[in-house]
Design a protein around this motif. Structure first.
Motif, PDB file in Angstrom:
ATOM      1  N   LEU A  28     -26.966 -89.544-132.932  1.00  0.00           N
ATOM      2  CA  LEU A  28     -26.172 -89.166-134.091  1.00  0.00           C
ATOM      3  C   LEU A  28     -26.261 -90.184-135.213  1.00  0.00           C
ATOM      4  O   LEU A  28     -26.109 -89.831-136.383  1.00  0.00           O
ATOM      5  N   ALA A  29     -26.490 -91.418-134.873  1.00  0.00           N
ATOM      6  CA  ALA A  29     -26.486 -92.475-135.879  1.00  0.00           C
ATOM      7  C   ALA A  29     -27.573 -92.282-136.934  1.00  0.00           C
ATOM      8  O   ALA A  29     -27.485 -92.856-138.018  1.00  0.00           O
ATOM      9  N   ASP A  30     -28.579 -91.475-136.674  1.00  0.00           N
ATOM     10  CA  ASP A  30     -29.668 -91.249-137.630  1.00  0.00           C
ATOM     11  C   ASP A  30     -29.405 -90.045-138.536  1.00  0.00           C
ATOM     12  O   ASP A  30     -30.252 -89.708-139.364  1.00  0.00           O
ATOM     13  N   TYR A  31     -28.256 -89.411-138.365  1.00  0.00           N
ATOM     14  CA  TYR A  31     -27.989 -88.149-139.048  1.00  0.00           C
ATOM     15  C   TYR A  31     -26.710 -88.200-139.877  1.00  0.00           C
ATOM     16  O   TYR A  31     -25.806 -88.985-139.587  1.00  0.00           O
ATOM     17  N   ALA A  32     -26.659 -87.350-140.881  1.00  0.00           N
ATOM     18  CA  ALA A  32     -25.377 -87.028-141.487  1.00  0.00           C
ATOM     19  C   ALA A  32     -24.659 -86.074-140.535  1.00  0.00           C
ATOM     20  O   ALA A  32     -25.288 -85.197-139.938  1.00  0.00           O
ATOM     21  N   ILE A  33     -23.358 -86.254-140.403  1.00  0.00           N
ATOM     22  CA  ILE A  33     -22.574 -85.433-139.487  1.00  0.00           C
ATOM     23  C   ILE A  33     -21.458 -84.765-140.263  1.00  0.00           C
ATOM     24  O   ILE A  33     -20.829 -85.396-141.117  1.00  0.00           O
ATOM     25  N   GLY A  34     -21.235 -83.515-139.963  1.00  0.00           N
ATOM     26  CA  GLY A  34     -20.178 -82.805-140.659  1.00  0.00           C
ATOM     27  C   GLY A  34     -19.402 -81.872-139.758  1.00  0.00           C
ATOM     28  O   GLY A  34     -19.889 -81.443-138.708  1.00  0.00           O
ATOM     29  N   TRP A  35     -18.182 -81.595-140.181  1.00  0.00           N
ATOM     30  CA  TRP A  35     -17.376 -80.552-139.576  1.00  0.00           C
ATOM     31  C   TRP A  35     -17.248 -79.414-140.568  1.00  0.00           C
ATOM     32  O   TRP A  35     -16.985 -79.649-141.748  1.00  0.00           O
ATOM     33  N   PHE A  36     -17.417 -78.210-140.087  1.00  0.00           N
ATOM     34  CA  PHE A  36     -17.313 -77.014-140.903  1.00  0.00           C
ATOM     35  C   PHE A  36     -16.318 -76.074-140.252  1.00  0.00           C
ATOM     36  O   PHE A  36     -16.045 -76.166-139.063  1.00  0.00           O
ATOM     37  N   ARG A  37     -15.791 -75.181-141.042  1.00  0.00           N
ATOM     38  CA  ARG A  37     -14.878 -74.198-140.476  1.00  0.00           C
ATOM     39  C   ARG A  37     -15.128 -72.838-141.102  1.00  0.00           C
ATOM     40  O   ARG A  37     -15.579 -72.736-142.244  1.00  0.00           O
ATOM     41  N   GLN A  38     -14.820 -71.822-140.325  1.00  0.00           N
ATOM     42  CA  GLN A  38     -14.987 -70.459-140.809  1.00  0.00           C
ATOM     43  C   GLN A  38     -13.799 -69.639-140.348  1.00  0.00           C
ATOM     44  O   GLN A  38     -13.582 -69.447-139.139  1.00  0.00           O
ATOM     45  N   ALA A  39     -13.040 -69.173-141.310  1.00  0.00           N
ATOM     46  CA  ALA A  39     -11.901 -68.314-141.031  1.00  0.00           C
ATOM     47  C   ALA A  39     -12.347 -66.854-141.090  1.00  0.00           C
ATOM     48  O   ALA A  39     -13.370 -66.546-141.731  1.00  0.00           O
ATOM     49  N   SER A  70     -14.516 -89.509-138.165  1.00  0.00           N
ATOM     50  CA  SER A  70     -14.976 -90.813-137.696  1.00  0.00           C
ATOM     51  C   SER A  70     -16.058 -90.602-136.655  1.00  0.00           C
ATOM     52  O   SER A  70     -16.213 -89.492-136.126  1.00  0.00           O
ATOM     53  N   SER A  71     -16.781 -91.664-136.371  1.00  0.00           N
ATOM     54  CA  SER A  71     -17.850 -91.543-135.384  1.00  0.00           C
ATOM     55  C   SER A  71     -17.875 -92.761-134.479  1.00  0.00           C
ATOM     56  O   SER A  71     -17.489 -93.864-134.886  1.00  0.00           O
ATOM     57  N   ASP A  72     -18.304 -92.553-133.272  1.00  0.00           N
ATOM     58  CA  ASP A  72     -18.510 -93.621-132.302  1.00  0.00           C
ATOM     59  C   ASP A  72     -19.973 -93.531-131.880  1.00  0.00           C
ATOM     60  O   ASP A  72     -20.325 -92.713-131.013  1.00  0.00           O
ATOM     61  N   ASN A  73     -20.820 -94.328-132.529  1.00  0.00           N
ATOM     62  CA  ASN A  73     -22.244 -94.218-132.263  1.00  0.00           C
ATOM     63  C   ASN A  73     -22.589 -94.608-130.828  1.00  0.00           C
ATOM     64  O   ASN A  73     -23.544 -94.087-130.248  1.00  0.00           O
ATOM     65  N   ALA A  74     -21.820 -95.510-130.258  1.00  0.00           N
ATOM     66  CA  ALA A  74     -22.081 -95.923-128.875  1.00  0.00           C
ATOM     67  C   ALA A  74     -21.879 -94.749-127.911  1.00  0.00           C
ATOM     68  O   ALA A  74     -22.579 -94.644-126.900  1.00  0.00           O
ATOM     69  N   LYS A  75     -20.923 -93.876-128.242  1.00  0.00           N
ATOM     70  CA  LYS A  75     -20.664 -92.704-127.403  1.00  0.00           C
ATOM     71  C   LYS A  75     -21.378 -91.467-127.922  1.00  0.00           C
ATOM     72  O   LYS A  75     -21.245 -90.384-127.329  1.00  0.00           O
ATOM     73  N   ASN A  76     -22.107 -91.620-129.049  1.00  0.00           N
ATOM     74  CA  ASN A  76     -22.817 -90.481-129.635  1.00  0.00           C
ATOM     75  C   ASN A  76     -21.869 -89.309-129.891  1.00  0.00           C
ATOM     76  O   ASN A  76     -22.192 -88.145-129.618  1.00  0.00           O
ATOM     77  N   THR A  77     -20.714 -89.634-130.422  1.00  0.00           N
ATOM     78  CA  THR A  77     -19.654 -88.640-130.597  1.00  0.00           C
ATOM     79  C   THR A  77     -19.012 -88.796-131.969  1.00  0.00           C
ATOM     80  O   THR A  77     -18.870 -89.911-132.468  1.00  0.00           O
ATOM     81  N   VAL A  78     -18.651 -87.672-132.567  1.00  0.00           N
ATOM     82  CA  VAL A  78     -17.947 -87.648-133.840  1.00  0.00           C
ATOM     83  C   VAL A  78     -16.593 -86.987-133.617  1.00  0.00           C
ATOM     84  O   VAL A  78     -16.478 -86.049-132.819  1.00  0.00           O
ATOM     85  N   PHE A  79     -15.583 -87.467-134.329  1.00  0.00           N
ATOM     86  CA  PHE A  79     -14.226 -86.966-134.168  1.00  0.00           C
ATOM     87  C   PHE A  79     -13.697 -86.420-135.488  1.00  0.00           C
ATOM     88  O   PHE A  79     -14.106 -86.849-136.560  1.00  0.00           O
ATOM     89  N   LEU A  80     -12.773 -85.507-135.390  1.00  0.00           N
ATOM     90  CA  LEU A  80     -12.047 -85.015-136.559  1.00  0.00           C
ATOM     91  C   LEU A  80     -10.568 -85.033-136.202  1.00  0.00           C
ATOM     92  O   LEU A  80     -10.100 -84.230-135.392  1.00  0.00           O
TER      93      LEU A  80
END
Length: 126
Positions: A28-39, A70-80
């Motif tokens: 994940l650290a090499d990428y832009a990361i996003g959260w999207f939503r669809q109602a 936020s992101s935790d690159n060590a865990k390869n995880t992104v949070f919202l």
């Protein structure tokens, strides 16, 4: 290559939820990361997006001051982290990754992604 979103559920207005997006098969650290939503009946929209440097993330006006990415690159995880949730936040939430990392702004406003998670449902209702 996979993005696995989790953490959705039913919450009352004013409540909080924390979504997680775990990546496997790529860093994940090499990428832009996003959260999207669809109602229902609406187009998918970028909510927050973040670059590799984690500086100056983009937030949609509708969630500024309430949502934090936020992101935790060590865990390869992104949070919202979603606080003060409103009924209009009800939607299926997706995480996505886009390369290069510096495209995070366009990722959100143009709903772009190389990889997409399967979505997690957030329902805000009393």
């Amino acid at each position: 290559v996979q993005l696995q979103a989790s953490g959705g559920g039913l919450v009352q207005p004013g409540g909080s939820l924390r979504l997680s997006c775990a990546a496997s098969g790529f860093p994940l650290a090499d990428y832009a990361i996003g959260w999207f939503r669809q109602a229902p009946g609406k187009e998918r929209e970028g909510v927050p997006c973040i670059s590799r440097s984690n500086r100056n993330p983009y937030y949609a006006d509708s969630v500024k001051g309430r949502f934090t990415i936020s992101s935790d690159n060590a865990k390869n995880t992104v949070f919202l982290q979603m606080n003060n949730l409103k009924p209009e936040d009800t939607a299926i939430y997706y995480c996505a990754a886009l390369r290069p990392s510096e495209t995070y702004y366009y990722m959100c406003v143009q709903t772009q992604g190389d990889y997409w998670g399967q979505g997690t449902l957030v329902t805000v209702s009393s």
